[in-house]
Design a protein around this motif. Structure first.
Motif: not given
Lengths: 693, 409, 203
Positions: A265-277
């Motif tokens: 984003g403009a202000a910061r980053e963020r991590v999202l983990v996608i774990e496959p099943i």
């Protein structure tokens, strides 16, 4: 005006007042319920209640309203309706002082209130007007309060109310103030929609503000938030969000390996983990036939039955067979499918039934038929997944094959139908044992001895088979002197040898490979399980003859186990025991003429060379948990992605720690668990060794 | 009468003098007394002991259970720390994130204490002893060295393995490599052919931590290996390799004995392995493992180095035929054997200032043993009671008044 | 007990004993060229038995379809995970044959999918050098089976180590003769078997 008229007027006034009270109670209930709902909405707007609590909002409001209504119904409305005429008259006396108890006196009864002055005074009382005035006063304020509450309810932000009236996962973006928060930080709150692949038929799942998402490989993940200007870095690729109505949205495919998505984003980053099943393959279980068989003739019908199961949806299934014909180095194969069937969408479990006639396969002696059930699922993304059952083997006995206890005259039509009658003998004995106390000692002995006769008959049959084999030729792999092979010494056999071998065979280590002893003839080796069975049957019949069925049962069970092994041994040794060649090592040692050049060995990798580095990373991010929790969350998630695939416990612990850090509060326990999972369990030694630095 | 008064005054003065002398002999009433229930924080203890060294009398009392702890890095590539604890009632070991594990009550004098081996310590390690008989526990703080030391010395942990080709050499090397050791190998194929791996240079403690000899094929290199050991290297002897290094080995090996055949079924693979008992163990050898009355592993120091001898044979079966944790146990066994022998190097320690490895011992060392009861709380100014002085003065005045009354000077 | 014992896998579904002289032939070759303490005879070990773990190199062959039972599958999976090596050879030399199709399916199910083994793998240099990869068999050259010369063996790897080695080249036919008859060959065609044993014992 008569007394009765006055009483009627009182009754009408009473009803007016009572209805007014009812309306009043309703107004207060509406106000109370609405106020409760508004209170919930206010708290939710301030702190963001979880969905579980929000689901209580409407019931809580209804409960508050019902409580008020009930209270008034019990304390005011019901008494108002059930009040006596005197009570009502007293009520009016209080409000119309000029009556001077004339109304009460008139209502009191003919003996007290029939005088004309009293009647006149009572008749002249403005009962209806007083009642209407009182009713109006009673209902105005509550109705006003209810109206104000309802207006406030209507004026509340729609999203705020929707979060209470129809709470659902993903409505965190509808919270009051979410737009403003999103404008400042579009990554402050996200909603993830997980759309499983269409073939599964599973509904979409919505998750509020997760750190990681579990989804079926091949599905889609849609990430949403308020605000704008959000991109995602997925590996080397950059994905731009779609923006509409003050919201941004990113759509991603679920890979087969865990993936870390950097939302920027403009202000910061963020991590999202996608774990496959991973989608599991179907499970097929072949119930009929229950076991492998060797058949005397290729005739009869083979019944087939299988149970099938899939975690999502079965597509189709069938029984597969392969027929192998031939011998030596020349074989031919043919195959096919039986009872093929497709399943409608959403079928998670099914049964497959079929049958085939052996005659149609035109089998010859020595032919083998392999049977199994195969099912496929509807996975059209990474599959289809194919699951197969255990394989059953039907073999057609050759004409010159040994007379075998495992050769059946026809295909098995029921489980264990053609099993040896040892099972039937065991069953009879168990039934006798159950009735023993009831029928008495003498009867038990008589029945026990009759079972002993059957047991002895079966034992003799087994003994005959073994003796017959031991007296016959060894079959197509017979050897002769000077054929270039080393042979073990041959020994003559006779019935006494059979009995002695039976005794010895019972003491053999059954876990040993079927190699036989050096001086044992191959046929005895193959038939060792039969010899064991013979001995166990002898013990069983001895116990039965003395009228002790309980002691006979364990021997019968051992005999059955030995017969099963005999059946397996016969199937394995299709052509008799292979020749055993002993190499003369002393003669050949070092005699090779060819030159060799062994290459260097390459080192094997450490099992987990990065473990120390991961621990160091974990230690360094610990220092940032208090000062930069969002950064620490992302660091934990990236650390989780660096784990080897089989470190599931560590992955779960790190994800849980990331969630805890992001949500705030005391995260010590979560971080402790994550660190323990990364480091592995400590090793305890309850002594100080004598050897140190 | 005047004599009596004079005598009374003298007696009072003598009594005061005696009290003074006695007080001086006993050191007097202490200037400070400390109640140290559960021990003292190191800074407080050091401050008080400074007073004691300056000449002030300081006493202390309190019930403090004995506890001592220290740590050392495990000398293998795993970067683990071994925390050794002696605490009669058991102890809890933790770090800045909380408790890690606990050790039970150590009843056996022979056991002496317990140890915990772990990785991933965060911050300083605290060891808390258990409460015994309502006495509060002490806490020991020990330095955590391992987090600053990830290797043995500053070089990768390198080994030389010598043996003949076979399952034992294959799986021993596999176990060591999987545990993170770097292995150079010399495996005999024929009398003249070998399978090699890694470096082929000279053996040196600058490049190798230890040598593992699996059988007698190392005989041709016995000189170089002996020099390596004497210079400080480690040597692990297994199989019939011990015979080649009889001068270094802790003992001799007997003929091979079969293991317990049922042990594999019982998930006790080690007991199922055949082994050659160690006999004629040297007096300076330390027995590390025994099987019944027979020694299976022993170690000794030779000059600057260490030699560990194992009598277990066919250890590869532990990995292949062992229970669920067979491969892990086999790996740990070999890595521990090598770590036991590996070359000692200087180890850097973290700059932890608040150390207190043995709280009670340090307290006794600085302030002396505890006293049973609290000393009398009499200020020093009252060492000689006022009434004695007053009595002496009164008696003297009375004697003077009597003389004056008689007109005597 | 000898250091190395040649083991042949016995499985339920097919003719596991179709090449009974291969063990003796390989044992003979190992003794000729190396000092490995090899047992003079081979053993037969059931694939579903815990005894499999006593023999970290096991040979499996046959003509007929291969269908592992659940216990054979489970045992084989654990065997390979612990460091065992299964050498499978199609005695039919036929990639369209039922042995090949069924065996490769069962191996994929139990251990993992088979992939072509590069011809510069350490196996081809472990004792004798085979610069071109797996040696061709006479059955391939004579056009038996699928009439193909297979350029690669296939394998399931654990790291860079072989867990399963699969051959469609019919080494079982190539090596299935009494070792005394080696004197009639100008070139010893069992050398690759020595490579396999040395690889298994050293890598």
């Amino acid at each position: 005006m008569t007394r009765e008229t006055i009483v009627r007027r009182l009754g009408a006034a009473q009803r007016t007042l009572a209805f007014a009270l009812a309306v009043r109670a309703l107004g207060i209930a509406i106000a109370a319920g609405t106020a409760a709902l508004l209170l919930f909405a206010l708290v939710d707007a301030l702190v963001g209640l979880p969905i579980g609590l929000r689901r209580l909002g409407v019931p809580f409001a209804l409960a508050a309203a019902a409580a008020v209504l009930l209270r008034d119904a019990v304390t005011r409305i019901r008494p108002a309706f059930t009040a006596s005429a005197e009570q009502v008259a007293l009520w009016f006396e209080q409000r119309i002082p000029t009556l001077r108890y004339s109304l009460v006196t008139v209502v009191g009864g003919p003996s007290t209130g029939d005088s004309a002055p009293l009647l006149g005074a009572a008749s002249a009382a403005p009962l209806e007007r007083t009642a209407r005035t009182a009713a109006r006063l009673a209902i105005v304020r509550p109705l006003l309060a209810a109206a104000i509450a309802l207006i406030a309810l209507l004026a509340a932000p729609r999203g705020a109310m929707a979060r209470l009236t129809t709470p659902r996962a993903g409505d965190s973006l509808d919270r009051p103030g979410a737009a403003a928060r999103g404008a400042a930080d579009p990554l402050a709150a996200i909603v993830v929609r997980v759309r499983p692949p269409a073939y599964t038929g599973l509904p979409e799942q919505v998750i509020d503000d997760p750190s990681s998402v579990h989804a079926l490989a091949g599905g889609r993940v849609v990430v949403e938030g308020r605000g704008s200007g959000v991109d995602a870095q997925v590996g080397d690729a950059r994905v731009t969000s779609v923006e509409r109505d003050g919201r941004w949205q990113l759509a991603l495919s679920v890979p087969v390996e865990p993936l870390g998505v950097r939302l920027k984003g403009a202000a910061r980053e963020r991590v999202l983990v996608i774990e496959p099943i991973a989608d599991s393959v179907p499970v097929a279980r072949l119930d009929v036939p229950t076991r492998d068989s060797v058949l005397r003739a290729a005739t009869g019908t083979v019944v087939l039955r299988a149970e099938l199961r899939d975690d999502h949806a079965l597509a189709d299934a069938a029984f597969e067979y392969v027929v192998s014909s031939g011998a030596g180095e020349t074989f031919t194969f043919r195959g096919g499918r039986i009872a093929a069937r497709t399943f409608p969408a959403g079928t998670g479990a099914a049964r497959l039934d079929g049958s085939f006639a052996l005659d149609t396969l035109k089998l010859a002696p020595g032919d083998l038929v392999h049977l199994r059930a195969v099912a496929r699922d509807r996975n059209d993304v990474t599959g289809p997944g194919v699951g197969a059952s255990e394989t059953r083997t039907l073999r057609i006995a050759r004409a010159d094959e040994y007379d075998s206890v495992s050769v059946d005259p026809m295909p098995p039509t029921e489980p264990e139908k053609n099993a040896l009658s040892q099972r039937m003998i065991l069953q009879l004995t168990q039934e006798l044992r159950a009735r023993e106390r009831r029928i008495g000692v003498d009867q038990t002995k008589r029945e026990s001895r009759s079972i002993a006769v059957e047991q002895t008959r079966l034992r003799k049959r087994v003994g005959e088979i073994v003796f017959t084999r031991l007296s016959e030729d060894q079959g197509e792999h017979a050897h002769f002197a000077g054929d270039g092979h080393e042979h073990g010494p041959e020994r003559p056999v006779d019935p006494d040898a059979v009995l002695a071998a039976a005794e010895a065979a019972s003491n053999v280590d059954r876990s040993a490979a079927l190699e036989g002893e050096a001086d044992e003839s191959p046929v005895v080796a193959i038939n060792r399980p039969l010899l064991e069975a013979y001995n166990h049957m002898w013990q069983a019949s001895t116990e039965l003859e003395v009228g002790n069925p309980r002691a006979a049962i364990p021997w019968m069970e051992r005999a059955i186990a030995a017969l099963q092994r005999a059946r397996a041994a016969e199937r394995i040794y299709l052509r008799g025991r292979p020749p055993r060649v002993v190499v003369d090592l002393a003669k050949v040692r070092g005699a090779g003429r060819e030159r060799s050049a062994p290459s260097a060995r390459s080192a094997r990798a450490a099992l987990d060379p990065d473990r120390e580095a991961r621990l160091a990373r974990f230690d360094s991010l610990l220092a940032t948990v208090a000062s930069d929790p969002l950064g620490a969350t992302d660091a934990l998630l990236l650390l989780r992605l660096s784990l080897p695939p089989d470190e599931r416990a560590s992955a779960a612990a790190l994800t849980a720690a990331a969630d805890a850090v992001r949500k705030g509060g005391d995260v010590t326990a979560a971080l402790q668990r994550a660190r323990r999972a990364l480091a592995g369990p400590p090793v305890r030694t309850e002594a100080l060794g004598p050897w140190g630095r | 009468m005047e004599s009596g008064l004079r005598a009374g005054a003298v007696l009072a003065l003598v009594a005061a003098l005696v009290r003074l002398v006695l007080a001086a002999q006993s050191g007097g009433v202490p200037r400070a007394h400390v109640r140290a229930e559960g021990g003292l924080a190191p800074r407080v203890r050091d401050s008080i002991s400074a007073h004691a060294r300056a000449g002030e009398r300081v006493t202390w009392s309190g019930a403090v259970n004995d506890i001592a702890a220290t740590s050392e890095p495990v000398r293998d590539p795993s970067a683990r720390t071994r925390i050794l604890v002696a605490a009669a009632g058991g102890a809890t070991i933790g770090d800045s994130l909380g408790a890690i594990d606990s050790l039970g009550a150590i009843d056996s004098l022979r056991a002496g204490g317990g140890a915990l081996t772990t990785a991933g310590l965060a911050g300083a390690v605290r060891v808390s002893g258990a409460r015994i008989e309502s006495r509060p526990s002490a806490q020991a703080a020990i330095p955590t060295e391992a987090r600053t030391v990830s290797r043995i010395g500053a070089v990768p942990a390198r080994l030389l393995v010598i043996g003949r080709i076979g399952w034992e050499s294959k799986f021993t090397i596999a176990a060591l490599e999987e545990a993170g050791w770097v292995v150079d190998a010399r495996l005999a194929l024929t009398d003249t052919l070998r399978v090699t791996q890694g470096r082929s240079g000279n053996l040196s403690i600058a490049t190798h931590a230890a040598v593992v000899v699996l059988d007698s094929t190392a005989a041709s290199q016995s000189g170089a290996i002996t020099r390596f050991v004497r210079a400080g290297g480690g040597l692990v002897l297994s199989g019939d390799g011990a015979a080649t290094f009889a001068a270094l080995a802790p003992g001799r090996t007997e003929r091979e004995r079969a293991g317990d055949r049922d042990a594999f079924d019982r998930n006790d693979a080690k007991a199922g392995l055949p082994f050659r008992p160690l006999t004629a163990v040297r007096s300076d050898a330390v027995l590390l493992e025994v099987r019944g009355s027979l020694t299976s592993v022993a170690a000794r120091r030779v000059a600057a180095g260490r030699v560990v001898q194992s009598g277990l044979a066919e250890t590869w079966r532990w990995r292949m035929q062992g229970g669920t944790n067979g491969p892990e146990e086999h790996r740990a066994y070999w890595s521990n054997l090598v770590a036991t022998a590996a070359a000692a190097t200087s180890v850097s320690t973290s700059a932890t200032t608040d150390l207190d490895e043995a709280p009670l011992a340090t307290l006794v060392d600085r302030l002396g043993p505890p006293i049973a009861d609290a000393p009398p709380t009499v200020p020093p100014s009252q060492t000689v009671p006022a009434w004695l002085g007053l009595a002496a003065l009164s008696l003297l005045l009375a004697e003077w008044a009597s003389r004056r009354a008689r007109g005597v000077a | 007990m000898a250091d190395f014992i040649f083991a042949t896998a016995q499985y339920d579904s097919g003719d596991w004993d179709s090449a009974p002289l291969v063990p003796a032939n390989i044992i003979d070759s190992v003794a000729r060229y190396t000092s490995i303490d090899v047992a003079a005879t081979g053993v037969i070990v059931p694939l579903g038995s815990r005894d499999l773990f006593k023999y970290p190199l096991v040979y499996l062959t046959g003509h007929l379809p291969v269908r592992f039972s659940e216990s054979e599958r489970t045992t084989l999976r654990e065997y390979c995970a612990r460091g065992g090596l299964l050498f499978v050879d199609d005695h039919n030399h036929d990639v369209d044959g039922e042995f090949h199709k069924s065996a490769t399916e069962e191996i994929a199910r139990a251990v993992g999918p088979l992939k072509d083994l590069p011809n510069d793998h350490a196996l081809y240099r472990s004792f004798f050098p085979f610069a071109d990869g797996p040696p061709t068999t006479s059955h391939e050259l004579n056009g038996w089976g699928d009439n193909l010369v297979h350029k690669h063996l296939q394998a399931v790897l654990r790291g860079d180590r072989l867990a399963v080695l699969y051959s469609s080249k019919d080494y079982s036919s190539e090596w299935n003769y009494h070792p005394d008859n080696k004197r009639y060959f100008s070139v010893d065609n069992t050398k690759f078997g020595v490579n396999l044993v040395v690889y298994a014992l050293s890598r």
